[in-house]
Design a protein around this motif. Structure first.
Motif, PDB file in Angstrom:
ATOM      1  N   LYS A  31     -45.111 -19.403 -37.681  1.00  0.00           N
ATOM      2  CA  LYS A  31     -43.699 -19.421 -37.294  1.00  0.00           C
ATOM      3  C   LYS A  31     -43.173 -20.847 -37.202  1.00  0.00           C
ATOM      4  O   LYS A  31     -42.044 -21.136 -37.628  1.00  0.00           O
ATOM      5  N   GLU A  32     -43.977 -21.754 -36.676  1.00  0.00           N
ATOM      6  CA  GLU A  32     -43.493 -23.109 -36.410  1.00  0.00           C
ATOM      7  C   GLU A  32     -43.731 -24.081 -37.552  1.00  0.00           C
ATOM      8  O   GLU A  32     -42.909 -24.977 -37.782  1.00  0.00           O
ATOM      9  N   THR A  48     -44.166 -32.054 -27.623  1.00  0.00           N
ATOM     10  CA  THR A  48     -42.775 -31.616 -27.565  1.00  0.00           C
ATOM     11  C   THR A  48     -42.447 -31.291 -26.109  1.00  0.00           C
ATOM     12  O   THR A  48     -43.347 -31.134 -25.286  1.00  0.00           O
ATOM     13  N   ALA A  95     -45.582 -29.429 -32.778  1.00  0.00           N
ATOM     14  CA  ALA A  95     -44.560 -28.420 -32.516  1.00  0.00           C
ATOM     15  C   ALA A  95     -44.930 -27.781 -31.176  1.00  0.00           C
ATOM     16  O   ALA A  95     -45.997 -28.065 -30.619  1.00  0.00           O
ATOM     17  N   VAL A 146     -41.895 -31.690 -39.721  1.00  0.00           N
ATOM     18  CA  VAL A 146     -42.413 -31.333 -38.394  1.00  0.00           C
ATOM     19  C   VAL A 146     -42.166 -32.486 -37.426  1.00  0.00           C
ATOM     20  O   VAL A 146     -41.755 -32.277 -36.279  1.00  0.00           O
ATOM     21  N   ASN A 166     -38.538 -32.467 -36.525  1.00  0.00           N
ATOM     22  CA  ASN A 166     -38.243 -31.377 -35.591  1.00  0.00           C
ATOM     23  C   ASN A 166     -38.639 -31.752 -34.164  1.00  0.00           C
ATOM     24  O   ASN A 166     -37.912 -31.460 -33.210  1.00  0.00           O
ATOM     25  N   HIS A 208     -46.157 -24.883 -30.138  1.00  0.00           N
ATOM     26  CA  HIS A 208     -47.425 -24.147 -30.065  1.00  0.00           C
ATOM     27  C   HIS A 208     -48.411 -24.561 -31.148  1.00  0.00           C
ATOM     28  O   HIS A 208     -49.421 -23.882 -31.358  1.00  0.00           O
ATOM     29  N   SER A 209     -48.142 -25.641 -31.837  1.00  0.00           N
ATOM     30  CA  SER A 209     -48.959 -26.016 -32.984  1.00  0.00           C
ATOM     31  C   SER A 209     -48.861 -27.511 -33.220  1.00  0.00           C
ATOM     32  O   SER A 209     -48.029 -28.197 -32.628  1.00  0.00           O
ATOM     33  N   ASN A 240     -48.250 -18.239 -34.074  1.00  0.00           N
ATOM     34  CA  ASN A 240     -47.614 -19.463 -33.577  1.00  0.00           C
ATOM     35  C   ASN A 240     -47.523 -20.517 -34.670  1.00  0.00           C
ATOM     36  O   ASN A 240     -46.495 -21.181 -34.841  1.00  0.00           O
ATOM     37  N   ILE A 271     -45.340 -17.175 -28.940  1.00  0.00           N
ATOM     38  CA  ILE A 271     -44.049 -16.860 -29.538  1.00  0.00           C
ATOM     39  C   ILE A 271     -43.685 -15.388 -29.358  1.00  0.00           C
ATOM     40  O   ILE A 271     -42.513 -15.043 -29.209  1.00  0.00           O
TER      41      ILE A 271
END
Length: 807
Positions: free
Chosen positions: A349-350, A88, A191, A359, A362, A193-194, A346, A404
């Motif tokens: 949340k994501e 990302t 994402a 995902v 996104n 952080h993931s 992280n 995050i």
């Protein structure tokens, strides 16, 4: 005469109204503006309603540059060295296939390799010097457990797999390939952080996901920890130190820990860990861990089933399960450089659910938002792909390393909290001060401000008290030469990007110049004094500009005088730059003359490096016998360059020292030659192929050069706010970085009328409706919004853009 169908008429008008409403809503809420093409999205009255659907992200081809191939590059440095996996914009996580451990393969991937070892969750883009990251290598397998990759045939097959090149797919935020040895389709998305992997298995009683926790690009992790957490999760950490090689094979001083939190869509029932007993005296640099001896040590690992916690020097994890034909098994991973708990937060949340497609969407939406900061029309489909892929590559780094919750790992190896800026990393300074950061001052000034804050706080937290030139996860690697952080700070400050601690930034900049600048001798000795002297002279000029802006007159005069140090390495007898011995006498002049590679230069020759006095082109012209002689020499420099633009002794676009050179013609009163050669470089040095970057992308620098030049702009001298006008590849470019503390968010439009490959010369120009006869714009012109109109033609217009001040 046709019969009029009232319902059909109503439908036509409804369709037009819907299209208008859709466009207005998109503009109002800031949706990415779509580029071209159409796709049906709804039906009414038996007919399809179509909207434009070719988004910028649809043009991204992550395979451009995704090779380390030395033979095709024509140099030991290799090609682009980008990775094709999912990422990302400026994100912490990159989920990408890794095809190799060993050699100078910084991305962990090269397109021509036949095997995929697995999928890692961190990568570096476009770098040499062995590279680093490539952590959490994950491989889906079937059959008996293998705990080495299989690089040595005498030790057996290993866990790596051949893959079907025809099945390999990559686009913005997504990667997929079919692993033929196991019959498994692997897909990856990310994402910030993931990340997430989706594996589609054949029918098997012994399917598996396994993770080589010790694996690391350019070396190995030196210690790992793993804990089973509940019925479907594991967590732990991976410690990477210089003892395990990595960045610069250890010389880059990388010292970081990756914390991870992993969840599986199938519960953990039959799982285990392997732990290899690596002798304490065993060297673990790259040449050692890629040897048959080291793999033999790993093969003797102890395997522990149904454990709760394991810690060791070389750990791996596996979970086994039965699968039916076509069954999908997913895993999702959160990472952090701070703590396991932050990695968990992280992830949750994501990626709270198991919706891989969401995902992926996104990630694509994030890319469309960022890439839509530049909108183009015209050019060929390949050129649009090259452009948006270059823009994409320029937005991978400097990456976010803040979690995050706002925590980041500082230069003192302690956890810090910041709401003022995002901690960023991977500052390839010697490369990116030239194009990458000037581009981001227009598109992402907050990212530039974050990076400055990150460098300043690193100098403070680490107590080093100076600004690192090549920062990697808080490491002072010392790679390359010059003081590029000073260049970036000066450029930002003079552009109004100023939300950082100026007092500390200036203090550390002074310390940096005192530590690494030209100093009293006026030149750097003994080995690289042309390159080093000229690079330090530029940062000293930048220091003078910064000091002057801050009304520090004494410092301004001091550094302005030091910036003239290039005079100490100019030999009037040879008419060119020449290295000196420690006693100040000249080093022997080689038979090749100024074409001699590494003759007092870094990754260049004196002919290439000698053009680097971007802050005083008139003075350089004077040294070379006047503007006309300099123009003739420059033109010869380009005429002798091979058409492939691969590594060579003339205009070597494959490396950074010459990147500003095509635009020097603007400052010499012959802007039509900048228009000619910049366009030729765009057309020949870049392509929509794996070999489409003629040299290492160097954390986005090579790509950012194309974005700027193909848009008709380039900055020769960061710090003076001047952007040279050149020949746009496209008919229209709209630039809008959005509203921020640094810019009003108004679009700047560049229009090239009658543009074509033949019509590369500017005939006339208007800026905001008024006749414009300068061959440059200011940064303020661009971010204020407006329109630059260029009339193009097939012959040079030698009266346009020529000013006395240019000469």
């Amino acid at each position: 005469m046709d019969t009029i169908n009232p319902p059909a008429i109503i439908f036509v008008y409804m369709k037009k109204i819907l299209v208008c409403l859709f466009s207005l809503v998109a503009i109002f809420i800031g949706l990415p503006v779509m580029v071209s093409a159409q796709l049906a999205v709804a039906k009414a009255g038996g007919q399809q309603v179509s909207f434009p659907t070719k988004y910028p992200a649809d043009y991204v081809n992550p395979f451009i540059g995704a090779s380390t191939n030395i033979a095709k590059a024509g140099a030991a440095h290799g090609l682009g060295k980008t990775f094709p996996g999912a990422a990302t914009p400026f994100g912490m996580v990159q989920v990408s296939p890794n095809t190799i451990t060993g050699g100078d393969n910084g991305s962990g991937y090269s397109y021509e390799h036949e095997y995929i070892e697995g999928f890692a969750f961190t990568q570096m883009s476009g770098i040499g010097w062995y590279g680093d990251l490539g952590n959490l290598l994950t491989t889906p397998t079937t059959g008996p457990l293998q705990i080495i990759a299989g690089r040595h045939a005498s030790l057996g097959k290993g866990y790596r797999s051949h893959y079907d090149k025809k099945s390999e797919t990559a686009n913005a935020g997504f990667y997929a390939a079919f692993l033929t040895d196991y019959g498994i389709r692997a897909e990856a998305t990310a994402a910030p952080h993931s990340g997430m992997l989706r594996f589609t298995y054949p029918a098997s009683q012994q399917s598996r996901i396994q993770m080589d926790l010790a694996r690391r690009v350019g070396g190995t992790a030196t210690e790992e920890f793993i804990r089973v957490s509940g019925k479907d999760a594991i967590n732990g950490w991976i410690k990477c130190t210089p003892d395990g090689g990595g960045w610069g094979n250890g010389d880059g001083k990388a010292d970081y820990t990756v914390f991870y939190y992993v969840r599986f869509s199938k519960p953990l029932k039959n799982y285990g860990a392997w732990s290899a007993a690596i002798p304490g005296k065993q060297s673990r640099k790259l040449e050692d861990i890629s040897s048959i001896h080291y793999d033999s040590l790993v093969m003797g690992a102890t395997i522990t089933r149904h454990f709760q916690e394991e810690k060791g020097k070389h750990l791996g994890f596996y979970t086994e399960f039965a699968t039916t034909e076509g069954e999908e098994v997913l895993m999702k991973v959160g990472i952090s450089f701070v703590s396991i708990e932050n990695a968990r937060q992280n992830l949750e949340k994501e990626i709270p659910e198991w919706d891989f497609n969401q995902v992926r969407k996104n990630a694509r939406d994030l890319w469309n938002k960022e890439l839509s900061k530049m909108k183009i029309s015209g050019g060929t489909a390949d050129q649009r792909t090259i452009f948006y892929t270059a823009l994409y590559h320029s937005m991978i780094d400097p990456r976010n390393t803040t979690d995050i919750n706002g925590q980041y790992m500082g230069g003192d190896h302690r956890v810090h909290q910041s709401a003022r800026f995002v901690k960023r990393s991977v500052f390839s300074g010697w490369d990116v001060f030239r194009s990458e950061f000037p581009l981001q001052t227009i598109l992402n000034p907050t990212v530039v401000n974050d990076m400055i804050n990150s460098l300043v706080t690193l100098a403070d937290e680490s107590n080093e008290q100076y600004l690192e030139r090549w920062e990697f996860l808080n490491a002072y690697s010392g790679c390359m030469i010059g003081n590029p952080a000073i260049v970036v700070i000066t450029d930002a400050w003079n552009k109004g990007i100023r939300n950082f601690d100026l007092a500390k930034a200036y203090q550390f900049a002074r310390h940096t110049e005192e530590k690494f600048g030209n100093g009293a001798s006026g030149f750097k000795i003994p080995s690289n004094d042309i390159s080093a002297t000229l690079e330090y002279a530029f940062s000293e000029w930048c220091m003078a500009q910064l000091a002057d802006s801050l009304n520090k007159k004494e410092d301004a005069l001091k550094y302005l005088e030091l910036s003239k140090s290039y005079l100490h390495v100019f030999d009037t007898a040879k008419g060119w730059f020449r290295p000196r011995k420690e006693d100040g006498s000249w080093r022997p002049w080689p038979a090749e003359g100024r074409l001699k590679q590494d003759y007092g230069t870094v990754e260049s020759n004196p002919y290439q490096q000698g053009w680097f006095i971007p802050f005083d082109v008139p003075a350089l012209a004077n040294l070379l016998g006047g503007p006309d002689k300099m123009v003739a020499d420059l033109n010869d420099f380009f005429e002798k360059t091979p058409k492939s633009f691969t590594w060579n002794n003339y205009y070597n676009h494959a490396n950074e020292p010459v990147h500003h050179v095509p635009f020097l013609f603007n400052k010499l009163g012959v802007p039509w030659l900048t228009q000619k050669w910049a366009r030729i470089v765009c057309e020949n040095a870049y392509s929509n192929t794996v070999e489409g970057l003629v040299g290492n992308d160097d954390v986005g620098q090579m790509s950012a050069w194309y974005v700027l030049a193909a848009s008709g702009l380039y900055t020769v001298c960061p710090g003076d706010n001047r952007f040279e006008i050149c020949s746009p590849v496209f008919d229209e470019i709209i630039i809008n970085g959005g509203k921020s503390a640094y810019a009003p968010g108004k679009p700047f439009r560049i229009v090239a009328r009658n543009n074509s490959p033949a019509n590369k010369y500017i005939q006339s120009a208007k800026l905001n409706g008024h006749v414009y006869n300068k061959c440059w714009l200011t940064y303020q012109d661009i971010i204020a919004g407006g329109e630059l109109e260029l009339e193009m033609g097939s012959q040079p217009m030698k009266t346009w853009g020529v000013e006395e001040t240019n000469r």
